[in-house]
Design a protein around this motif. Structure first.
Motif, PDB file in Angstrom:
ATOM      1  N   ARG A  30       0.931  -1.122   0.070  1.00  9.39           N
ATOM      2  CA  ARG A  30      -0.100  -0.044  -0.044  1.00  9.39           C
ATOM      3  C   ARG A  30       0.744   1.223   0.073  1.00  9.39           C
ATOM      4  O   ARG A  30       1.952   1.289   0.398  1.00  9.39           O
ATOM      5  CB  ARG A  30      -1.016   0.064   1.077  1.00  9.39           C
ATOM      6  CG  ARG A  30      -0.470   0.372   2.589  1.00  9.39           C
ATOM      7  CD  ARG A  30      -1.489   0.581   3.517  1.00  9.39           C
ATOM      8  NE  ARG A  30      -1.317   0.216   4.829  1.00  9.39           N
ATOM      9  CZ  ARG A  30      -0.986  -0.894   5.529  1.00  9.39           C
ATOM     10  NH1 ARG A  30      -0.829  -2.005   4.557  1.00  9.39           N
ATOM     11  NH2 ARG A  30      -0.772  -1.246   6.637  1.00  9.39           N
ATOM     12  N   LEU A  88      -4.688   0.973  -7.332  1.00  4.28           N
ATOM     13  CA  LEU A  88      -4.485   0.228  -6.269  1.00  4.28           C
ATOM     14  C   LEU A  88      -3.008   0.323  -5.752  1.00  4.28           C
ATOM     15  O   LEU A  88      -2.062   0.443  -6.531  1.00  4.28           O
ATOM     16  CB  LEU A  88      -4.698  -1.240  -6.765  1.00  4.28           C
ATOM     17  CG  LEU A  88      -5.980  -1.939  -6.994  1.00  4.28           C
ATOM     18  CD1 LEU A  88      -5.839  -3.317  -7.093  1.00  4.28           C
ATOM     19  CD2 LEU A  88      -7.076  -1.561  -5.995  1.00  4.28           C
ATOM     20  N   SER A  90      -0.706  -2.442  -3.029  1.00  2.47           N
ATOM     21  CA  SER A  90      -0.977  -3.570  -2.501  1.00  2.47           C
ATOM     22  C   SER A  90       0.135  -3.887  -1.357  1.00  2.47           C
ATOM     23  O   SER A  90       1.030  -3.077  -1.285  1.00  2.47           O
ATOM     24  CB  SER A  90      -0.785  -4.852  -3.727  1.00  2.47           C
ATOM     25  OG  SER A  90       0.484  -4.454  -4.318  1.00  2.47           O
ATOM     26  N   ARG A 108      -2.245  -8.181  -0.834  1.00  2.00           N
ATOM     27  CA  ARG A 108      -3.665  -7.937  -1.065  1.00  2.00           C
ATOM     28  C   ARG A 108      -3.621  -6.206  -1.330  1.00  2.00           C
ATOM     29  O   ARG A 108      -2.692  -5.504  -0.991  1.00  2.00           O
ATOM     30  CB  ARG A 108      -4.197  -8.111   0.266  1.00  2.00           C
ATOM     31  CG  ARG A 108      -4.270  -9.354   0.848  1.00  2.00           C
ATOM     32  CD  ARG A 108      -5.178  -9.557   2.115  1.00  2.00           C
ATOM     33  NE  ARG A 108      -5.187 -10.916   2.481  1.00  2.00           N
ATOM     34  CZ  ARG A 108      -5.745 -11.186   3.507  1.00  2.00           C
ATOM     35  NH1 ARG A 108      -6.738 -10.557   4.114  1.00  2.00           N
ATOM     36  NH2 ARG A 108      -5.824 -12.473   3.847  1.00  2.00           N
ATOM     37  N   SER A 109      -4.869  -5.750  -1.787  1.00  2.00           N
ATOM     38  CA  SER A 109      -4.866  -4.463  -2.256  1.00  2.00           C
ATOM     39  C   SER A 109      -5.274  -3.343  -1.188  1.00  2.00           C
ATOM     40  O   SER A 109      -6.585  -3.260  -0.741  1.00  2.00           O
ATOM     41  CB  SER A 109      -5.853  -4.251  -3.411  1.00  2.00           C
ATOM     42  OG  SER A 109      -7.089  -4.839  -2.896  1.00  2.00           O
ATOM     43  N   ASP A 110      -4.671  -2.907  -0.261  1.00  2.00           N
ATOM     44  CA  ASP A 110      -4.696  -2.249   0.923  1.00  2.00           C
ATOM     45  C   ASP A 110      -5.257  -0.804   0.433  1.00  2.00           C
ATOM     46  O   ASP A 110      -5.747  -0.216   1.510  1.00  2.00           O
ATOM     47  CB  ASP A 110      -3.287  -2.230   1.789  1.00  2.00           C
ATOM     48  CG  ASP A 110      -3.470  -3.309   2.626  1.00  2.00           C
ATOM     49  OD1 ASP A 110      -4.287  -4.083   2.607  1.00  2.00           O
ATOM     50  OD2 ASP A 110      -2.831  -3.234   3.599  1.00  2.00           O
ATOM     51  N   ALA A 112      -7.283   1.337  -2.687  1.00  2.00           N
ATOM     52  CA  ALA A 112      -8.189   1.216  -3.855  1.00  2.00           C
ATOM     53  C   ALA A 112      -8.776   2.533  -4.096  1.00  2.00           C
ATOM     54  O   ALA A 112      -9.790   3.068  -3.367  1.00  2.00           O
ATOM     55  CB  ALA A 112      -8.957  -0.022  -3.792  1.00  2.00           C
ATOM     56  N   ARG A 131     -10.438  -1.237   2.164  1.00  2.00           N
ATOM     57  CA  ARG A 131     -10.067  -2.550   2.020  1.00  2.00           C
ATOM     58  C   ARG A 131     -10.714  -3.358   2.817  1.00  2.00           C
ATOM     59  O   ARG A 131     -10.820  -4.706   2.393  1.00  2.00           O
ATOM     60  CB  ARG A 131      -8.711  -2.791   2.563  1.00  2.00           C
ATOM     61  CG  ARG A 131      -8.164  -2.387   3.948  1.00  2.00           C
ATOM     62  CD  ARG A 131      -6.899  -2.800   4.251  1.00  2.00           C
ATOM     63  NE  ARG A 131      -6.766  -2.363   5.786  1.00  2.00           N
ATOM     64  CZ  ARG A 131      -5.551  -2.870   6.646  1.00  2.00           C
ATOM     65  NH1 ARG A 131      -4.686  -3.278   5.900  1.00  2.00           N
ATOM     66  NH2 ARG A 131      -5.718  -2.731   7.903  1.00  2.00           N
ATOM     67  N   ASN A 157     -10.316  -6.533  -0.197  1.00  2.00           N
ATOM     68  CA  ASN A 157      -8.827  -6.735  -0.657  1.00  2.00           C
ATOM     69  C   ASN A 157      -8.429  -8.039  -0.956  1.00  2.00           C
ATOM     70  O   ASN A 157      -7.293  -8.375  -1.361  1.00  2.00           O
ATOM     71  CB  ASN A 157      -7.781  -6.082   0.333  1.00  2.00           C
ATOM     72  CG  ASN A 157      -7.854  -6.577   1.494  1.00  2.00           C
ATOM     73  OD1 ASN A 157      -8.684  -7.589   1.861  1.00  2.00           O
ATOM     74  ND2 ASN A 157      -6.942  -6.448   2.571  1.00  2.00           N
ATOM     75  N   TYR A 160      -7.727  -9.089  -5.088  1.00  2.00           N
ATOM     76  CA  TYR A 160      -6.555  -9.062  -5.656  1.00  2.00           C
ATOM     77  C   TYR A 160      -5.389 -10.186  -5.135  1.00  2.00           C
ATOM     78  O   TYR A 160      -4.517 -10.784  -5.770  1.00  2.00           O
ATOM     79  CB  TYR A 160      -5.682  -7.554  -5.245  1.00  2.00           C
ATOM     80  CG  TYR A 160      -4.301  -7.312  -5.777  1.00  2.00           C
ATOM     81  CD1 TYR A 160      -4.246  -6.725  -6.705  1.00  2.00           C
ATOM     82  CD2 TYR A 160      -3.327  -7.886  -5.118  1.00  2.00           C
ATOM     83  CE1 TYR A 160      -2.889  -6.489  -7.359  1.00  2.00           C
ATOM     84  CE2 TYR A 160      -2.029  -7.745  -5.680  1.00  2.00           C
ATOM     85  CZ  TYR A 160      -1.813  -7.068  -6.814  1.00  2.00           C
ATOM     86  OH  TYR A 160      -0.350  -6.634  -7.132  1.00  2.00           O
ATOM     87  N   GLU A 161      -5.697 -10.679  -3.817  1.00  2.00           N
ATOM     88  CA  GLU A 161      -5.063 -11.610  -3.191  1.00  2.00           C
ATOM     89  C   GLU A 161      -5.020 -12.838  -3.889  1.00  2.00           C
ATOM     90  O   GLU A 161      -4.017 -13.496  -4.313  1.00  2.00           O
ATOM     91  CB  GLU A 161      -5.187 -11.769  -1.927  1.00  2.00           C
ATOM     92  CG  GLU A 161      -4.419 -12.897  -1.099  1.00  2.00           C
ATOM     93  CD  GLU A 161      -5.132 -13.459   0.261  1.00  2.00           C
ATOM     94  OE1 GLU A 161      -4.337 -13.870   1.056  1.00  2.00           O
ATOM     95  OE2 GLU A 161      -6.061 -12.980   0.524  1.00  2.00           O
ATOM     96  N   ALA A 168      -9.402  -7.942  -9.146  1.00  2.00           N
ATOM     97  CA  ALA A 168      -9.807  -6.690  -8.603  1.00  2.00           C
ATOM     98  C   ALA A 168     -10.721  -5.963  -9.327  1.00  2.00           C
ATOM     99  O   ALA A 168     -11.680  -5.146  -8.862  1.00  2.00           O
ATOM    100  CB  ALA A 168      -8.538  -5.941  -8.065  1.00  2.00           C
TER     101      ALA A 168
END
Length: 368
Positions: A30, A88, A90, A108-110, A112, A131, A157, A160-161, A168
């Protein structure tokens, strides 16, 4: 909150051949999502003023082709003057990002943000998606082509993971009903270098901010933050507002406005050496979709954003409330969220009523 004039929309219809990233690249952690301006507006001068460096900068850009993974089951691709970009950050600690913490699993997308640029490209709205929002994630194709099943009430989030950028994007399109024209991902370590190249970003704090996790200690007053302290600010959560991720989003939005102002005022195009340093850092700091993975394409994209100033960007958080089952999570306020997305689809201002009486994080006004 400011509002924009009603206007019309544009969407690119060109598709790139199917494929994967041109080169493997560590996923991003992020950071405040400044890629729309840092990775594009700054590169605007690269094509014109740094022709000798064109090939070098082009080599820096590592694109990801999400169109093939998304297929045809997407919102309509409407061509009438605006653009929608999913930006994003991440949370991988891989590569140069390992200095910012231990890698505890998949990225993960922290952070967005959906950036909606109105027709004429003189106004924009930014909608931050927390998220921790519990969503119904649609079935999607992962980065390696494997099917990722749909799931009910999972954190935003995780998309994305489990499925990378395409998953995402599909989750955001499912939530909003809006087709994303572009995708841009920001590098955690590259963010700090970019701020340093710009000479720092000036912000004003109205209260002390002291956060052990982000190593930030700011007294009330005006500060010029270097890259590390800027990163500390946008990571800060526990020591502001109610300690939630929503408070951190408010800090990120305030910082993003200050960053845009800095980009506008720093005069990078007057010095070829300085311009090259910033463009070099910016092109390394982002992973765009495959329709923006060259200096030529980014330059064209940037021209559409170069009119935007800090006062032209209206920022909100997607309307949410704390989940009654788990107060560490939030859930969308469906009727209000629809107001936000429908306004963007119609190229109208986001109505103030859409974000009233929703969870905010209570960090508004701490940073100006």
């Amino acid at each position: 909150m400011s509002e924009q004039n009603d206007s019309g929309r544009v969407r690119p219809t060109r598709r790139r051949p199917t494929g994967r990233r041109r080169k493997p690249r560590a996923r991003r952690r992020r950071a405040v999502v400044v890629a729309v301006w840092s990775g594009a507006v700054l590169i605007l001068g690269a094509g014109a003023g740094l022709g000798y460096a064109y090939v070098h900068l082009d080599h820096n850009i590592q694109g990801v082709d999400i169109n093939a993974q998304l297929g045809k089951d997407r919102p309509d691709n409407v061509d009438n003057g605006s653009e929608d970009i999913l930006v994003l950050g991440s949370d991988s600690r891989a590569g140069a990002n390992h200095a910012y913490g231990k890698d505890e699993g998949g990225a993960r997308s922290d952070t967005a943000m959906v950036v909606h640029v109105y027709p004429g490209h003189t106004k924009a709205s930014v909608v931050s998606i927390p998220r921790d929002t519990l969503v119904d994630r649609p079935a999607c194709a992962g980065a390696e082509g494997a099917a990722v099943p749909a799931e009910h009430r999972v954190m935003f989030n995780t998309a994305y993971e489990v499925g990378g950028p395409a998953c995402a994007v599909k989750t955001v399109e499912s939530m909003s009903g809006i087709r994303m024209d572009h995708y841009i991902e920001v590098d955690f370590a590259g963010f700090t270098k970019l701020i340093d190249q710009l000479g720092g970003v000036e912000i004003t704090t109205t209260r002390p901010i002291k956060d052990g996790k982000s190593h930030l200690d700011l007294a009330p007053g005006t500060h010029t933050l270097d890259g590390e302290r800027s990163l500390g600010l946008v990571r800060t959560r526990k020591s502001v507002g109610d300690g939630s991720d929503l408070g951190r989003i408010q800090l990120q939005q305030a910082f993003m406005k200050a960053f845009i102002q800095q980009v506008k005022s720093v005069g990078v195009f007057s010095s070829p050496t300085k311009l090259f340093g910033i463009a070099d850092t910016a092109t390394k700091a982002i992973t765009p979709d495959s329709e923006l993975d060259s200096v030529k394409e980014l330059t064209s994209f940037a021209r559409g954003l170069s009119k935007l100033g800090a006062d032209d960007v209206h920022m909100v958080t997607m309307p949410v409330v704390y989940d009654p089952v788990d107060p560490n999570r939030v859930v969308p306020v469906e009727a209000k969220a629809r107001q936000v997305w429908q306004a963007l689809k119609a190229d109208r201002p986001i109505p103030a009523a859409a974000t009233q009486d929703t969870a905010t994080g209570k960090a508004d006004g701490i940073v100006k």
